[in-house]
Write an enzyme that holds these catalytic residues in place. Structure first.
Site, PDB file in Angstrom:
ATOM      1  CE  LYS A  49      15.018  15.079 -11.955  1.00  0.00           C
ATOM      2  NZ  LYS A  49      15.900  14.824 -12.720  1.00  0.00           N
ATOM      3  CE1 TYR A  92      16.983  14.508  -8.440  1.00  0.00           C
ATOM      4  CE2 TYR A  92      14.869  14.355  -7.293  1.00  0.00           C
ATOM      5  CZ  TYR A  92      15.843  14.054  -8.375  1.00  0.00           C
ATOM      6  OH  TYR A  92      15.319  13.047  -8.968  1.00  0.00           O
ATOM      7  CG  ASP A 125      25.058   7.259 -20.226  1.00  0.00           C
ATOM      8  OD1 ASP A 125      25.586   7.366 -19.451  1.00  0.00           O
ATOM      9  OD2 ASP A 125      24.139   6.559 -19.425  1.00  0.00           O
ATOM     10  CG  ASP A 128      29.113  15.764 -20.056  1.00  0.00           C
ATOM     11  OD1 ASP A 128      28.166  15.731 -20.204  1.00  0.00           O
ATOM     12  OD2 ASP A 128      30.073  16.019 -19.938  1.00  0.00           O
ATOM     13  CB  THR A 172      17.787   3.507 -11.037  1.00  0.00           C
ATOM     14  OG1 THR A 172      18.131   4.803 -10.329  1.00  0.00           O
ATOM     15  CG2 THR A 172      16.746   3.538 -11.635  1.00  0.00           C
ATOM     16  CG  ASN A 202      16.377   9.505 -18.669  1.00  0.00           C
ATOM     17  OD1 ASN A 202      15.544   9.204 -18.052  1.00  0.00           O
ATOM     18  ND2 ASN A 202      17.838   8.504 -18.680  1.00  0.00           N
TER      19      ASN A 202
HETATM   20  N1  LIG Z   1      15.818   6.685  -9.812  1.00  0.00           N
HETATM   21  C1  LIG Z   1      14.227   7.255  -9.085  1.00  0.00           C
HETATM   22  O1  LIG Z   1      13.572   6.791  -7.947  1.00  0.00           O
HETATM   23  C2  LIG Z   1      14.305   8.333  -9.408  1.00  0.00           C
HETATM   24  C3  LIG Z   1      13.077   9.376  -9.283  1.00  0.00           C
HETATM   25  C4  LIG Z   1      12.541  10.386  -9.932  1.00  0.00           C
HETATM   26  C5  LIG Z   1      12.829  10.952 -11.002  1.00  0.00           C
HETATM   27  N2  LIG Z   1      13.842  10.454 -11.248  1.00  0.00           N
HETATM   28  C6  LIG Z   1      15.540  10.623 -12.615  1.00  0.00           C
HETATM   29  O2  LIG Z   1      15.274   9.926 -13.845  1.00  0.00           O
HETATM   30  C7  LIG Z   1      16.107   9.942 -14.682  1.00  0.00           C
HETATM   31  C8  LIG Z   1      17.272   8.819 -14.650  1.00  0.00           C
HETATM   32  O3  LIG Z   1      17.489   8.497 -13.818  1.00  0.00           O
HETATM   33  P1  LIG Z   1      17.821   6.702 -12.770  1.00  0.00           P
HETATM   34  O4  LIG Z   1      16.800   6.671 -11.453  1.00  0.00           O
HETATM   35  O5  LIG Z   1      17.523   5.832 -14.419  1.00  0.00           O
HETATM   36  O6  LIG Z   1      19.266   6.865 -13.036  1.00  0.00           O
HETATM   37  P2  LIG Z   1      20.561   5.575 -13.307  1.00  0.00           P
HETATM   38  O7  LIG Z   1      21.742   6.342 -11.935  1.00  0.00           O
HETATM   39  O8  LIG Z   1      20.939   4.491 -13.358  1.00  0.00           O
HETATM   40  O9  LIG Z   1      21.085   6.114 -14.522  1.00  0.00           O
HETATM   41  C9  LIG Z   1      21.257   7.726 -15.129  1.00  0.00           C
HETATM   42  C10 LIG Z   1      22.292   8.043 -16.178  1.00  0.00           C
HETATM   43  O10 LIG Z   1      22.538   9.486 -16.366  1.00  0.00           O
HETATM   44  C11 LIG Z   1      23.373   9.077 -17.041  1.00  0.00           C
HETATM   45  N3  LIG Z   1      24.374  10.479 -16.669  1.00  0.00           N
HETATM   46  C12 LIG Z   1      24.711  11.222 -15.593  1.00  0.00           C
HETATM   47  N4  LIG Z   1      25.193  12.165 -15.995  1.00  0.00           N
HETATM   48  C13 LIG Z   1      24.835  12.602 -16.895  1.00  0.00           C
HETATM   49  C14 LIG Z   1      25.795  13.479 -18.135  1.00  0.00           C
HETATM   50  N5  LIG Z   1      26.288  15.067 -17.718  1.00  0.00           N
HETATM   51  N6  LIG Z   1      25.168  13.492 -19.613  1.00  0.00           N
HETATM   52  C15 LIG Z   1      24.908  11.930 -19.707  1.00  0.00           C
HETATM   53  N7  LIG Z   1      24.451  10.679 -19.273  1.00  0.00           N
HETATM   54  C16 LIG Z   1      24.907  11.544 -18.048  1.00  0.00           C
HETATM   55  C17 LIG Z   1      24.154   7.632 -16.015  1.00  0.00           C
HETATM   56  O11 LIG Z   1      25.808   7.351 -16.552  1.00  0.00           O
HETATM   57  C18 LIG Z   1      23.177   7.107 -15.838  1.00  0.00           C
HETATM   58  O12 LIG Z   1      23.487   5.983 -16.631  1.00  0.00           O
HETATM   59  C19 LIG Z   1      17.189  11.306 -13.847  1.00  0.00           C
HETATM   60  O13 LIG Z   1      17.098  12.366 -14.532  1.00  0.00           O
HETATM   61  C20 LIG Z   1      16.722  11.051 -11.930  1.00  0.00           C
HETATM   62  O14 LIG Z   1      16.868  12.200 -11.826  1.00  0.00           O
HETATM   63  C21 LIG Z   1      14.989   8.850 -10.605  1.00  0.00           C
END
Ligand SMILES: NC(=O)c1ccc[n+]([C@@H]2O[C@H](COP(=O)([O-])OP(=O)(O)OC[C@H]3O[C@@H](n4cnc5c(N)ncnc54)[C@H](O)[C@@H]3O)[C@@H](O)[C@H]2O)c1
Length: 251
Positions: free
Chosen positions: A138, A134, A32, A42, A169, A69
């Site tokens: 995606k 977005y 992360d 990153d 989340t 992810n």
């Molecule tokens: N939560 C939702 O409703 C939802 C729905 C569909 C898809 N998603 C996707 O799920 C994935 C995970 O998101 P989440 O909901 O768990 O959010 P989250 O914010 O809880 O977790 C995302 C993580 O990604 C890390 N991150 C952000 N930018 C980064 C970078 N440049 N390099 C490395 N790490 C980085 C953050 O530090 C965080 O720990 C994402 O791709 C998001 O688009 C989420």
């Protein structure tokens, strides 16, 4: 026992997926940009990807599953979101997965085994108003994954894309954008969702067990995608009503 690298593993789905793999006896390298991971990665940095690859080769000698992810939330109506916002979300949500794929494909091809799992979103399959950037990145991750699957099948490497609806989340803490009306709607949908990251992670692992290339891991997502495929007229009516509501809320 599989050797798994997960990006964005300090929070949300990345943490839940890491826990779920480990609960099955797999070894997980949690990466992360934030604290709380085994390795700082990153996903927008080529140097960090090169270091992650070197670390994996030195400690494990190979990799079985790469999970792209990590991601951020963004969006905004067409005449409100700025081009800089489009660049920002593309750099992280699309090029992050592209960089990860490019970094690990030579290794996966050499070892002639492995899987790439890209976390896209339901937004990659159905495209609500107010979320063009977005949705577009995606959808590009969905296309990247299908292409990866075709290109690497002959090497014994599979590719899978995950397309969940909203689940709870910390995603909205990453939200950027000038369209505050859209931000308010998205935040409400994420924060009030009855679905947890653990629910999604469990469904992802089941999808991987089945070998699904497109994993739509929750019922609301399956319903929405199903409606688009089977009854486009009704789907359009619902999507346009949402667009009108967003425009109304912004006034
Ligand atoms: N939560 C939702 O409703 C939802 C729905 C569909 C898809 N998603 C996707 O799920 C994935 C995970 O998101 P989440 O909901 O768990 O959010 P989250 O914010 O809880 O977790 C995302 C993580 O990604 C890390 N991150 C952000 N930018 C980064 C970078 N440049 N390099 C490395 N790490 C980085 C953050 O530090 C965080 O720990 C994402 O791709 C998001 O688009 C989420």
């Amino acid at each position: 026992m599989r050797r798994v690298l997960v990006t964005g593993a300090a929070s949300g789905l990345g943490a839940a997926l890491s826990d779920a793999f480990e609960a099955r006896g797999d070894e997980v390298l949690r990466t992360d940009i934030s604290d709380g991971a085994d390795l700082r990665l990153d996903i927008t940095s080529d140097d960090d990807w090169a270091a992650a690859l070197a670390h994996v080769e030195q400690t494990w000698g190979g990799l079985d599953v790469l999970v792209n992810n990590a991601g951020v939330a963004g969006g905004g109506r067409l005449d409100v979101a700025t081009l800089d916002e489009w660049r920002w979300i593309t750099e992280i949500n699309l090029f992050g997965a592209v960089r990860g794929t490019r970094a690990f494909v030579p290794l996966l091809k050499r070892q002639r085994s492995g899987a790439i799992v890209n976390v896209a979103s339901l937004a990659g399959l159905v495209h609500p108003a107010g979320m063009a950037s977005y949705n577009a990145v995606k959808a590009a991750v969905v296309a990247l994954t299908e292409t990866t699957g075709h290109e690497l099948a002959a090497y014994g490497v599979s590719a899978h894309v995950v397309c969940p609806s909203y689940f709870r989340t910390n995603l909205m803490s990453s939200l950027q954008g000038a369209d505050t009306a859209l931000g308010a709607v998205m935040s409400k949908l994420v924060e009030s969702s009855p679905i947890s990251a653990d629910d999604i992670a469990a469904a992802v692992l089941e999808g991987l067990d089945r070998g699904d290339e497109v994993i739509v891991p929750d019922q609301p997502a399956r319903d929405a995608y199903g409606l688009k495929q089977t009854d486009r007229a009704t789907y359009d009516v619902i999507m346009r009503a949402q667009a009108a509501k967003l425009e109304e809320g912004a006034r």
